[in-house]
Structure formats: C-alpha cells, structure tokens
Design a protein around this motif. Structure first.
Motif, mmCIF file in Angstrom:
data_model
loop_
_atom_site.group_PDB
_atom_site.id
_atom_site.type_symbol
_atom_site.label_atom_id
_atom_site.label_comp_id
_atom_site.label_asym_id
_atom_site.label_seq_id
_atom_site.Cartn_x
_atom_site.Cartn_y
_atom_site.Cartn_z
ATOM 1 N N ARG A 54 0.835 -1.193 0.000
ATOM 2 C CA ARG A 54 0.000 0.000 0.000
ATOM 3 C C ARG A 54 0.874 1.248 0.000
ATOM 4 N NH1 ARG A 54 -2.596 0.597 6.091
ATOM 5 N NH2 ARG A 54 -0.627 0.638 7.235
ATOM 6 N N TYR A 55 0.261 2.362 -0.367
ATOM 7 C CA TYR A 55 0.947 3.650 -0.315
ATOM 8 C C TYR A 55 0.547 4.361 0.973
ATOM 9 C CZ TYR A 55 2.080 2.809 -5.187
ATOM 10 O OH TYR A 55 2.570 2.253 -6.347
ATOM 11 N N GLU A 56 1.555 4.910 1.652
ATOM 12 C CA GLU A 56 1.333 5.490 2.963
ATOM 13 C C GLU A 56 2.277 6.666 3.195
ATOM 14 O OE1 GLU A 56 -0.504 6.397 5.428
ATOM 15 O OE2 GLU A 56 -1.100 4.302 5.781
ATOM 16 N N LEU A 57 1.977 7.466 4.202
ATOM 17 C CA LEU A 57 2.873 8.549 4.581
ATOM 18 C C LEU A 57 4.251 8.014 4.943
ATOM 19 C CD1 LEU A 57 0.638 10.832 6.844
ATOM 20 C CD2 LEU A 57 1.601 11.422 4.622
ATOM 21 N N GLU A 58 5.280 8.808 4.670
ATOM 22 C CA GLU A 58 6.636 8.419 5.024
ATOM 23 C C GLU A 58 7.348 9.594 5.673
ATOM 24 O OE1 GLU A 58 8.819 7.498 1.486
ATOM 25 O OE2 GLU A 58 8.286 9.371 0.500
ATOM 26 N N GLY A 59 8.447 9.312 6.348
ATOM 27 C CA GLY A 59 9.247 10.356 6.966
ATOM 28 C C GLY A 59 8.465 11.183 7.965
#
Length: 338
Positions: free
Chosen positions: A167-172
C-alpha cells in the motif's frame, strides 16, 4: 485537518501527545531544501525535452533514453517535488487518503522508470562500445523497446498496492507518500521485499555488469592502441571518470532509501525518528536535478543546444562534438584489429 484524520499510520509521524514530528521552522527548512532541488530539476529536465523536440540532430536512438529519463525525472519533480514543497510549507499532508495514494503511485512510477532508464543507458553504452552481438548497430527499434520496458517494468511493480498487495502510505515526517515500508504485516512485507529486489537490486546489477564490461573492453582497446600516443588511454580515463560518477550518484540517491526499507523489514522493532526516515526520501528525489547534469549536460552534443536555450540564445562558445557514446564507438572502431 491533521494527517491522523485520514491516515492510519499518522501516529508514527507525531510525538507522544500528537504534536507534529517537526517544529514549524523544521518544516519550512524542509520545504526550502526541497524547493532548491525541485526548481532546477524542472528547468533542466524541461530544457532537455524542449531542445530535443526543437533540434532533429538530438533525435537519434542513442539519445532516446536520455530524453526518457528527463521525462521521468520531470514527472517526479512535478508530483513528488512540488507537493513536498507545498505540504512541508503547510506542516502536514493535506490531500487526504486518495491524494496520498495518487502521489505515492505517481512518484514511484516516475522514480522507478528513471532508475530503470539509468540501467538502460548503461546497457546502451555497453552495447555500442562492446558490440556483444557483433556488428549489429543500435537502432531506433532497440531504443524504443528499451524505453517501453522501463515504463512497463515500473508500472507492473507499482500497480499492486492499488489492488491490495502492499500500500501507499505517509513516510518520513508525514508530508509525502510512498510504498509503505514500515508496516509489519506479512502481506505488505512480501511486497516490499519483491519491490526491493526487482526495482533496486536488478537495475543496480545491470548497471554494474554493463559498466564493468564496458571498462574491460576499453582497457583491452587501450592496450592494443598504445601506438596512438595515449589518445585512447585518455579517452578511457574520461569514460572511467564518468562511470564512477554515475555509479556513485546512483548509490547516493537510492542506497540509503533501499537500506532503510530493508532494515525496517528485517528489524521490525527498530525505532526510526521521522526525520531520519525523511533524509533517504529526499536523497532519492534529488536525483531529478543531477541526473540531467551528469547524463545530459556533460554530453557535449546536448550541451551545444541546451546551454544557449537556458541562456536565452547566447552562444556558449563551444564547438559541437559527438556524444560520449558515439565518440567511444568511433575510437573503438578505429583501433580494433582487422
């Protein structure tokens, strides 16, 4: 609206009381840093595309991959770069869950296409210099085929998160989105491992193998052409310097990101500060600005047209020369034994 409203992992990007991962000043600094990379990246890559459309001399098979990389890098800068500047300036991701998925997919699609194109350029240069298929010349169909493969390869491995594998998710610090390398779910971990193998390890192996073969061939040519007064050896050193620069920038761009993702996968209990997780993201995106400098603006054939365009028509005072790959090919042909 705060990120936690729409993203389940938002707590990973906030402090214990739910405060932002960085101070307001910290987010502004990140926005400025990203703007420093993004602005020149848009200008340089757009210039490459425009001058290639304007000048027929640049529309030759050996330059197709360079233009393709400029298109992919421009896409990365226009999506991930611009949005990172805006979101960091705001201090949080403001586009909602759908926007996160769209940004993560777009940036990953363009980024992996660019990375695969770097590998394609290495193969092209090895193909031209080493002639692994004999006297078969590098033609338009080979260039177009390689470009199509780079886009299809990237699309194939970035679509699965849209359908449940990964899945695509927030990073950093939570102002940009990417494949979720922090989630410990086995289904997600399997995707990240596969993604690492085919989208980083495979292109890197191709780059190393191609440039190793190229350097070995040039070394053999240099030994046979010692009577040429060192001209071939000088050309070999120039190509060697370019190769080292290309490999180093590839590693600087992508190795920290890939390494951090693998560390999280193999050590699930390891705690990573959001800012530490952000640095590799920015390093990967920074490739959009120095890719055109290394691969294109150090190519005298492109530079002849690109520099006057950037200088609004002023001539740089430099004579036209063939591209690096073509120069090496001609030199190799001249010194090869009959």
């Amino acid at each position: 609206m705060q990120p936690s409203v729409f993203l389940p992992n938002a707590s990973a990007y906030s402090g214990p009381q739910g405060e932002p991962a960085l101070s307001r000043t910290g987010f502004i600094i990140l926005a400025i840093i990203m703007a420093i990379f993004t602005g020149p990246a848009i200008v340089l890559n757009a210039t490459v595309i425009i001058v290639s459309l304007m000048h027929k001399q640049l529309r030759q098979p050996l330059n197709y991959a360079l233009v393709n990389m400029a298109v992919a890098d421009l896409g990365t800068a226009m999506t991930g770069g611009v949005l990172s500047v805006i979101n960091n300036a705001q201090g949080y991701f403001s586009m909602g869950r759908t926007g996160c998925v769209m940004e993560g997919f777009s940036v990953s699609l363009f980024g992996i296409t660019s990375l695969c194109t770097v590998a394609l350029i290495a193969v092209e240069r090895m193909f031209v210099v080493c002639k692994p298929l004999g006297q078969i010349t590098f033609q338009k169909k080979h260039a177009v085929g390689g470009i199509a493969v780079s886009w299809l390869w990237s699309l194939t491995w970035n679509i699965p998160p849209l359908f449940g594998w990964g899945r695509y998710e927030l990073e950093g610090v939570g102002t940009s989105c990417a494949p979720d390398w922090q989630n410990r779910d086995p289904h997600n971990v399997s995707y990240i491992l596969a993604y690492f193998a085919v989208c980083f390890a495979v292109p890197f192996a191709i780059i190393l193998a191609s440039y190793t073969k190229l350097m070995w061939t040039l070394r053999q040519v240099s030994k046979m052409a010692c009577v040429e007064g060192g001209a071939v050896a000088k050309g070999e050193m120039k190509v060697a310097s370019m190769v080292i620069l290309m490999v180093l920038t590839f590693l600087i761009s992508w190795l920290p990101y890939a390494t951090l993702a693998m560390l999280v996968v193999y050590k699930p209990n390891m705690e990573i500060h959001p800012l530490v997780g952000t640095v590799p993201v920015y390093l990967a995106k920074s490739s959009t600005v120095y890719n055109p400098i290394i691969y294109i603006y150090l190519n005298k054939q492109f530079r002849k047209y690109a520099v006057p365009f950037l200088l609004c028509g002023r001539e740089p005072g430099e004579q036209d020369e063939a591209s690096e790959a073509t120069t090496v090919e001609v030199t190799t042909t001249k010194v090869s034994p009959a």
